[in-house]
Scaffold this motif. Structure first.
Motif, short mmCIF file in Angstrom:
data_model
loop_
_atom_site.label_atom_id
_atom_site.label_comp_id
_atom_site.label_asym_id
_atom_site.label_seq_id
_atom_site.Cartn_x
_atom_site.Cartn_y
_atom_site.Cartn_z
N LYS A 162 -2.82 -1.91 -2.45
CA LYS A 162 -1.66 -2.33 -2.45
C LYS A 162 -1.22 -2.06 -1.34
N PRO A 163 -0.05 -3.16 -1.68
CA PRO A 163 0.92 -3.72 -0.78
C PRO A 163 1.51 -2.55 0.43
N ARG A 164 1.53 -2.35 1.46
CA ARG A 164 1.47 -1.55 2.51
C ARG A 164 2.63 -2.12 4.10
N LEU A 165 3.66 -1.55 4.17
CA LEU A 165 4.74 -2.08 4.57
C LEU A 165 4.38 -1.84 6.50
N LEU A 166 3.66 -2.69 7.08
CA LEU A 166 3.39 -2.03 9.12
C LEU A 166 4.05 -2.04 9.77
N ALA A 167 5.44 -1.71 10.13
CA ALA A 167 6.53 -2.62 10.96
C ALA A 167 6.22 -1.64 12.56
N THR A 168 6.91 -1.85 13.23
CA THR A 168 5.83 -2.02 14.99
C THR A 168 7.33 -2.39 15.60
N VAL A 169 7.48 -1.68 16.51
CA VAL A 169 8.64 -1.82 17.81
C VAL A 169 7.58 -0.86 19.50
#
Length: 201
Positions: free
Chosen positions: A166-173
């Motif tokens: 499944k597409p999983r959004l990983l956002a990093t800051v």
């Protein structure tokens, strides 16, 4: 393809175009697949943004598939990617970064709003979550952390859709935090400080 940061921002920092580039990242998608992935975007609007991204070199047409007498395009990110190169990023002003980060956060808010609009939302079952933590690191430890993170995530970027994925959004800051007041560096943590679910008041 060389591109100034001003031109890149003008082209890429648009909510719909951000979603198109993210959808295509790491895979190849037909126009029909993009229509299905972005059902809230009118088709005419989607086609217009696709044409803009292709013309700017931020998206490539890598294949043409004949479907019922018509040719359906297949899109992918170009070999150089769709992000600013290191030189352009280093030359960006604080105002540029404020604009880039605003687009990043706005896009993230939009994605989370779409997630919350689903018929069923269960963060634990969906593997979703968000939190802020502060890491106390030397420059060397930061380098080790970045290398370890890249080693962990890098191989996953080549995963193709299918096989139960499944597409999983990983956002990093990652950014420097304010230094604690003098004399409090070694102070014991309070109960709330040790709980990552506690937000700032």
């Amino acid at each position: 393809m060389a591109m100034s940061r001003e031109r890149w921002a003008e082209l890429a920092l648009h909510p719909v175009r951000i979603r198109i580039l993210r959808a295509v990242a790491g895979t190849r998608l037909t126009t029909r697949a993009l229509v299905e992935l972005l059902p809230d975007v009118p088709q005419a609007t989607l086609y217009r943004h696709l044409a803009t991204l292709v013309k700017a070199g931020l998206l490539d047409v890598v294949e043409g598939r004949r479907v019922r007498g018509a040719v359906e395009r297949v899109y992918a990110l170009p070999a150089h990617g769709a992000t600013l190169d290191a030189d352009a990023l280093a030359a960006a002003t604080p105002e540029d970064h404020e604009r880039y980060f605003t687009a990043f956060v706005s896009s993230l808010l939009s994605e989370f709003s779409r997630y919350l609009a689903r018929d069923r939302v269960d963060l634990a079952a969906d593997g979703a979550g968000y939190q802020q933590i502060v890491l106390h690191l030397t420059d060397a430890e930061l380098g080790e952390f970045a290398a370890g993170f890249n080693a962990l995530v890098g191989p996953l970027l080549g995963n193709r859709p299918g096989d139960g994925r499944k597409p999983r959004l990983l956002a990093t800051v990652l950014m420097p935090a304010d230094l604690p007041p003098t004399g409090t560096e070694d102070a014991p943590e309070s109960a709330n400080d040790s709980d990552p679910t506690k937000g700032d008041s």
